[in-house]
Each structure stands twice: as structure tokens, then as C-alpha cells.
Write an enzyme that holds these catalytic residues in place. Structure first.
Site, PDB file in Angstrom:
ATOM      1  N   LYS A  77       0.840  -1.209   0.000  1.00  0.00           N
ATOM      2  CA  LYS A  77       0.000   0.000   0.000  1.00  0.00           C
ATOM      3  C   LYS A  77       0.871   1.255   0.000  1.00  0.00           C
ATOM      4  O   LYS A  77       0.598   2.221  -0.720  1.00  0.00           O
ATOM      5  CB  LYS A  77      -0.918  -0.004   1.233  1.00  0.00           C
ATOM      6  CG  LYS A  77      -2.043  -1.040   1.154  1.00  0.00           C
ATOM      7  CD  LYS A  77      -2.787  -1.173   2.475  1.00  0.00           C
ATOM      8  CE  LYS A  77      -3.782  -2.340   2.432  1.00  0.00           C
ATOM      9  NZ  LYS A  77      -4.395  -2.635   3.726  1.00  0.00           N
ATOM     10  N   GLN A 133      -5.100  -1.140   9.931  1.00  0.00           N
ATOM     11  CA  GLN A 133      -4.861  -2.468   9.359  1.00  0.00           C
ATOM     12  C   GLN A 133      -5.343  -3.566  10.313  1.00  0.00           C
ATOM     13  O   GLN A 133      -5.025  -3.551  11.498  1.00  0.00           O
ATOM     14  CB  GLN A 133      -3.348  -2.621   9.091  1.00  0.00           C
ATOM     15  CG  GLN A 133      -2.934  -3.943   8.492  1.00  0.00           C
ATOM     16  CD  GLN A 133      -3.372  -4.091   7.035  1.00  0.00           C
ATOM     17  OE1 GLN A 133      -3.296  -3.145   6.250  1.00  0.00           O
ATOM     18  NE2 GLN A 133      -3.838  -5.278   6.663  1.00  0.00           N
ATOM     19  N   ASP A 193     -11.198   2.504   4.154  1.00  0.00           N
ATOM     20  CA  ASP A 193     -11.491   1.073   3.990  1.00  0.00           C
ATOM     21  C   ASP A 193     -12.990   0.807   3.875  1.00  0.00           C
ATOM     22  O   ASP A 193     -13.399  -0.319   3.590  1.00  0.00           O
ATOM     23  CB  ASP A 193     -10.948   0.284   5.189  1.00  0.00           C
ATOM     24  CG  ASP A 193      -9.576  -0.324   4.900  1.00  0.00           C
ATOM     25  OD1 ASP A 193      -9.274  -0.536   3.713  1.00  0.00           O
ATOM     26  OD2 ASP A 193      -8.833  -0.587   5.859  1.00  0.00           O
TER      27      ASP A 193
END
Ligand code: NDP
Length: 261
Positions: free
Chosen positions: A46, A90, A113
Site C-alpha cells: 500500500k 490495518q 477502507d
């Protein structure tokens, strides 16, 4: 048909051009509260993507001993930091931290997200898949879709997006009887499989020749090689590869969300 790798490279170039035109570069923060091998690899990918399109990223890596209160405090700070356009936490989180609470604490305007129920962003995996199919002119209207798996981050949002494209959508899960699954597979024009079991879909099923199969699964085979949920070379019109498939589309969708933020 173009490979997903080629497709993603073209789209990244477009994003790079867009970033070069804006005076304030998009800024993403990644919060990590684990030292998970897979998470480290995903985050490296990422960060590399963000750099490639000329945006700004930073990684806040917290020790696994971080408490829920400390993490929520950091999220609050990022929610109110105007220099950060969006951020992600995450997963997985340490067991001592309530994941649902964390997801709900993220400002929906910054929730890249798409985990918060009010997030202005779509979860990256289904969004990446949909964008790819749209760009490849997949014919959704009136066709049959089968989504296998009903997680909050893949199966359910994927089914909703396909329904919005006027597909007739079935969702299969672990309680779906195998004879029903067989029938659903045989009727499907598009199958998105997100189960997490290698060789879940094999040529023992009777696919439509014109069927598109999107393989979301990430598994390790006995040689520790990365494999999806499908046997290689299914007798279908298109099968997305693993690796080099949905993982890349997911990363691309995160970049698109960042630019939207
Ligand atoms: P979950 O474990 O949350 O969900 C798996 C789903 O599969 C569940 O809904 C489960 O049903 C269903 N399932 C399990 N066994 C069967 C069965 N025998 N028949 C039918 N359905 C079954 O996983 P995720 O959705 O988070 O992820 C799925 C896979 O995709 C994993 O391999 C994951 O690593 C990968 N993944 C890949 C991404 C990428 O970027 N490429 C992104 C996200 C995930 P039930 O609900 O009944 O338990």
C-alpha cells in the site's frame, strides 16, 4: 482480455496524473497494531502504491501491547487532523481490542477502507472488482451473479453492488447445501468467490462456458505458494488469477478512495 496487472498499471498512471494536477497532495495514514507477516507485506504494498501515484503516506506502527483506549485516542486525533485526508487501521487487531468499536470510531469521511456503516467509501475489495468489471464492459444487466461468502468486507457489500447493477444475485455460505451450490454455480454468469479455501471451486462444477469467475481467496498450498479459492484453468470464459488478481484491484480501490477523500 487485458490482464489485471496491466489494467491496474493503466489506472495508476491516470491517478498519478490526477495527483500531479492538485496543489495539496492526498495524504493517507496507515495505523498498524500488529506485527503480522501478512499485514507487513500488505502495508508495504500500500505504501509503495501511494508513493507511485505521488501522494503522501505515513505509517504509525504501534506495539501489540497498545490498549483499546490508546488506539481510540489516536483515531480521534487522526479524525481531527486536517492534514490527513483519510486513514486505515490495518486488521487484524490484538484480541484485547474490540474491532467493531474501532471501526465505529473512524470518521466516516476519512474511512478509506469503508468499514464504518456510514462511510462515504465502498470497501476496497468489492469496489476494486466492480470497477474492473465495469471498465471491461462486463454485461451485468439481467444476468445471474453468485457471491460465495457473506463477510461484511467482501461478500455482503459485493452482493449489494451487483444487485445495484441489476443482476439477480444469490449469496452462498457455509450452510448452503452442496446440491444447491451446484445449481447456483450452473446458473451463474458471474461468480465472486470469497471463502478462503483452496480448490473450493473446481472443474467438477458445471459452469456456463460464458461465466466470469472472480477469485478473492488468498490461501497457501502445501508448498506454501499463494493460491486462490479456485482450481487453475476452470472451464469458464474468464478467471481472475491469484496472485496478480483481486489483491491488486483492492489496492487500486484504496488509491481511488484516497483521491476521492
Ligand atoms: P471470512 O472468513 O470472513 O468469510 C468467509 C465466508 O466463506 C463466510 O461467509 C463463510 O460462511 C463462507 N464459507 C466458508 N465455508 C464455506 C463453504 N464450505 N461453502 C460456502 N461458503 C463457505 O472471509 P473474508 O470474506 O474476509 O475473506 C475470504 C477470503 O478472501 C480469504 O481467503 C481472504 O484472505 C481473502 N481476501 C482477499 C482479499 C484480497 O484483496 N484479495 C481481501 C479480503 C479477503 P459463513 O458466513 O456461513 O461462515
Amino acid at each position: 482480455m487485458i490482464t489485471i496487472k496491466e489494467y491496474v498499471n493503466i489506472k495508476k498512471k491516470e491517478l498519478c496524473e490526477k495527483v500531479s494536477l492538485v496543489s495539496k497532495k492526498p495524504h493517507i495514514t496507515i495505523v498498524q497494531v500488529n506485527d503480522d507477516y501478512a499485514s507487513n507485506a500488505y502495508i508495504r504494498g500500500k505504501l509503495k502504491d501511494v508513493e507511485e501515484i505521488g501522494a503522501i503516506s505515513d505509517l504509525i506502527k504501534l506495539p501489540v501491547t497498545t490498549t483499546e483506549e490508546e488506539l481510540l485516542k489516536l483515531i480521534d486525533k487522526l479524525n481531527n487532523d486536517s492534514s490527513v485526508d483519510g486513514f486505515i487501521v490495518q486488521l487484524p487487531l490484538p484480541k484485547t481490542i474490540n474491532e467493531a468499536k474501532v471501526k465505529l470510531a473512524i470518521n466516516p469521511q476519512k474511512d478509506l477502507d469503508g468499514f464504518h456503516p456510514l462511510s462515504k467509501f465502498l470497501p476496497a475489495t468489492p469496489k476494486g472488482i466492480l470497477t474492473f468489471l465495469e471498465d471491461e464492459q462486463f454485461d451485468f444487466e439481467g444476468k445471474n451473479a453468485l457471491v460465495i461468502g457473506r463477510s461484511e468486507i467482501v461478500g455482503k457489500p459485493m452482493a449489494r453492488l451487483l444487485l445495484n447493477k441489476n443482476m439477480t444475485v444469490a449469496i452462498a455460505h457455509s450452510k448452503t447445501p452442496s446440491n444447491v451450490l451446484k445449481d447456483l454455480v450452473a446458473m451463474a454468469d458471474l461468480i465472486v468467490v470469497a471463502v478462503g479455501k483452496s480448490n473450493f471451486l473446481t472443474n467438477d462444477f458445471n459452469f456456463k462456458k460464458s461465466c466470469f469467475v472472480i477469485d478473492v481467496g488468498i490461501n497457501r498450498d502445501s508448498d506454501n505458494k499463494l493460491v486462490g479459492d479456485c482450481e487453475k484453468d476452470l472451464k469458464v470464459a474468464y478467471q481472475s488469477p491469484v496472485p496478480g488478481g483481486v489483491g491488486l484491484l483492492t489496492r487500486l480501490a484504496l488509491l481511488i478512495n484516497l483521491l476521492e477523500a
